[in-house]
Design a protein around this motif. Sequence first.
Motif, PDB file in Angstrom:
ATOM      1  N   ARG A 213       0.835  -1.209   0.000  1.00 21.40           N
ATOM      2  CA  ARG A 213       0.000   0.000   0.000  1.00 21.40           C
ATOM      3  C   ARG A 213       0.861   1.246   0.000  1.00 21.40           C
ATOM      4  O   ARG A 213       0.601   2.206  -0.735  1.00 21.40           O
ATOM      5  N   LYS A 216       2.459   1.821  -3.441  1.00 22.86           N
ATOM      6  CA  LYS A 216       1.493   2.388  -4.384  1.00 22.86           C
ATOM      7  C   LYS A 216       1.231   3.869  -4.090  1.00 22.86           C
ATOM      8  O   LYS A 216       0.858   4.622  -4.995  1.00 22.86           O
ATOM      9  N   ASP A 234       7.384   2.239  -6.975  1.00 20.49           N
ATOM     10  CA  ASP A 234       6.532   2.058  -8.145  1.00 20.49           C
ATOM     11  C   ASP A 234       7.279   2.528  -9.391  1.00 20.49           C
ATOM     12  O   ASP A 234       7.637   3.705  -9.518  1.00 20.49           O
ATOM     13  N   THR A 324       0.863  -5.028  -5.292  1.00 21.19           N
ATOM     14  CA  THR A 324       1.089  -3.712  -5.905  1.00 21.19           C
ATOM     15  C   THR A 324       0.501  -3.638  -7.301  1.00 21.19           C
ATOM     16  O   THR A 324       0.148  -2.554  -7.773  1.00 21.19           O
TER      17      THR A 324
END
Length: 776
Positions: A213, A216, A234, A324
């Motif tokens: 989390r 992201k 990311d 993800t």
Amino acid sequence: MNPEPPDRTGRRIRVRGLVQGVGFRPHVWRLAQDRGLSGSVRNDGGGVEIDAWGGEALLDAFLAELCEKAPPLARIDSVSWSGLAGPAPDAAFEIAESAGGAVSTGVVPDAAVCPACLADVSDPDNRRFGYAFTNCTHCGPRLSIVRAIPYDRANTSMDAFPMCDDCRSEYEDPADRRFHAQPNACPECGPRLWLEDRTGPVACKAPLEEAARRIKAGQIVAVKGIGGFHLACDARNEKAVAELRLRKRRRVKPLALMAADLAGIRAYCRVSPEEQTALSSPAAPIVLLRMDGKHLAPSLVPGQDQLGFMLPYTPLHHQLLKETGGPLVFTSGNLSDEPQATANDDARTRLTGIADLWLMHDRDIVNRLDDSVVRVNTTGPQVLRRARGFAPAPIVLPEAFAEAAPVLAMGGELKSAFCLLKDGQAILSQHLGDLEEAATHAEYRKTLALYRQLYRHEPKVIAVDQHPDYLSSQWGEALAREIGARVVSVQHHHAHLAACLAGNHLAPGEERTLGLVLDGLGLGADGTIWGGEILLGDYRGFDRKGHFLPVALPGGTRAIREPWRNLAAHLMTAFGPAYLEQVPDGPLAAALRAKPLPVLDKMISSGLNAPLSSSAGRLFDAVAAALGVCFEIQDYEGHAGMALECLARPFIASETGYPVALSDSENAVISWEPLWHNLLSDVAAGVETGRIAARFHLGLIRGLTDMVAAIGASCGVGRVALSGGVMQNQILHEGLTRNLEKVGLEVLTHGLVPANDGGLALGQAVIAASSSGPTG
């Protein structure tokens, strides 16, 4: 089960190769049970020994299935057998105790999670559902967790986790795929995950899901894996990637990526069947792939047209990528030029200021293992960095080396790795890094001590590079004095040639070959600096038959970092003191005139801190600087050359090469005055830089082909080996291979051993072995 035949005969079967610690004995046991054979199987110092009784047809089928159905991590080098006298045993086939102290270690490379374990992790009804440390005999950590021999749980970092009853039952059952799997564990008894930030533990029920989390959301997470920590963010988030670069102090060097599956890679890159095989192998390396399709964050690989992708190789990685949903940057957990962090406390300290969070676990990483790097060329897969998944798998040498005295080869200074040679095998260590970094040097010595223990290696000969300032050479000479071993000093480029010969399994006495060795810098046999060489040699020696024209390195090591210095030196060599008159007015001339050229010119003409070098790497630096690429500085080794290759690639098929000059002397010299004349004319005419880069590559390929062909004809040699770090340039490697084969030469290239200095120790080892003992 097959009925018992009336004509039971016995065979003693010897299996050699990577057959210990990979589930080979239970494999033998199951085959024997299925065939109704009696007898036993055991590990010993030569591999695996099998005594089997049964009918001739059943034994023949059993022998065939040993290889055909071998466990996935096994590598069978040979199977032989002889008859056994006496009656067949009454008992059923059994797994016997190993044969005493002669047993070899059974340590094999760490392997990517197998499909069966991944299915366990994905099954809500399985007791290992979601468990990040699931493994079996066919997969999981090996070298990364071992402290000593014999390779059993007590000598690994898993000794901190006593097995529960269920895991113990699996471990002791030959019919179970977790039989004698030393890292075997489950959520009840094995390692655990947790999450930390800079203030301490993060309260959450599902650390992995929380880490996903945060990724992201744009944060950077330090993830503890098998061989070290990675920094993950990311890959589609340019702000996160740019921030990672800033914190890590890695300005432009490409960042590695991990995708959930092959489809996730194909969204961004072309993937050939051979590249798919490499990605999906138990080694699970980073594979360099051509970009295609959608774009990721622009700052991932600035100035490059390839991405380095790998697939998840642990259950932890699989679950993180699943949560993800997209590709992640997965780069080594360190500041640039430092070794990767492996210990929790070290990661907390060194990665503060880089990571926002730490996804931790409590299984110690005993031996650091960087991710291996592979590229697939037209000649096949080429390992560029040999580490996790490949080391410490032995390299089988030609039979003549079986009786050679034990050799320890120390390798080079950069991309360091050492090599143990004994009993006809070479054990090349994992990539360890730059020995000028104090932490890397300490780890090099620690890892060497471990390998010597694991392989019971007492060297009689220690091979070192001829360069007296290499720390590996100094340490090798000190160790030789301590243990009474003989020192063999090996010329750098001879070692490159020999590594290619050994990697292609050429036997002593049959290996006389031309070596085209192109790299950065290495001390030559005449005391000057070499790097663009044509050698005629074998394991015992070599003659220098040709080379690049030596050009000054103004400023010494500064010339390696600052390509403009090499450009000025090359232009002065080509055109003389008035070389600036040959440079067309424009940005290049202005950039050169802004530099302290009078001081540089005086250094070159006087030879003051400007040693002559035939380096191929520095030629690439000079051409790149002329095109405005890395003119001021290159951020990492090979930066300018990689950028030049990328510029050239779109134009290779449509261009022709610049001319070069070849001498007619016995010691042939290739020089660059016509190349520079044409290149500067193209700069003046405004030809696009990619076309100029392509013409440079093609001219170099054609000139080297002509030079090697002429030398081969004059020496009566029809084979050439391509080696050295510059041979990792794909355009050069494939172009030379193609052209040299067209003129009738057999071409040898590197496969499992890097062409760069990461393979140097193998060459040193076989050269030293050829000067010692029966092969000498």
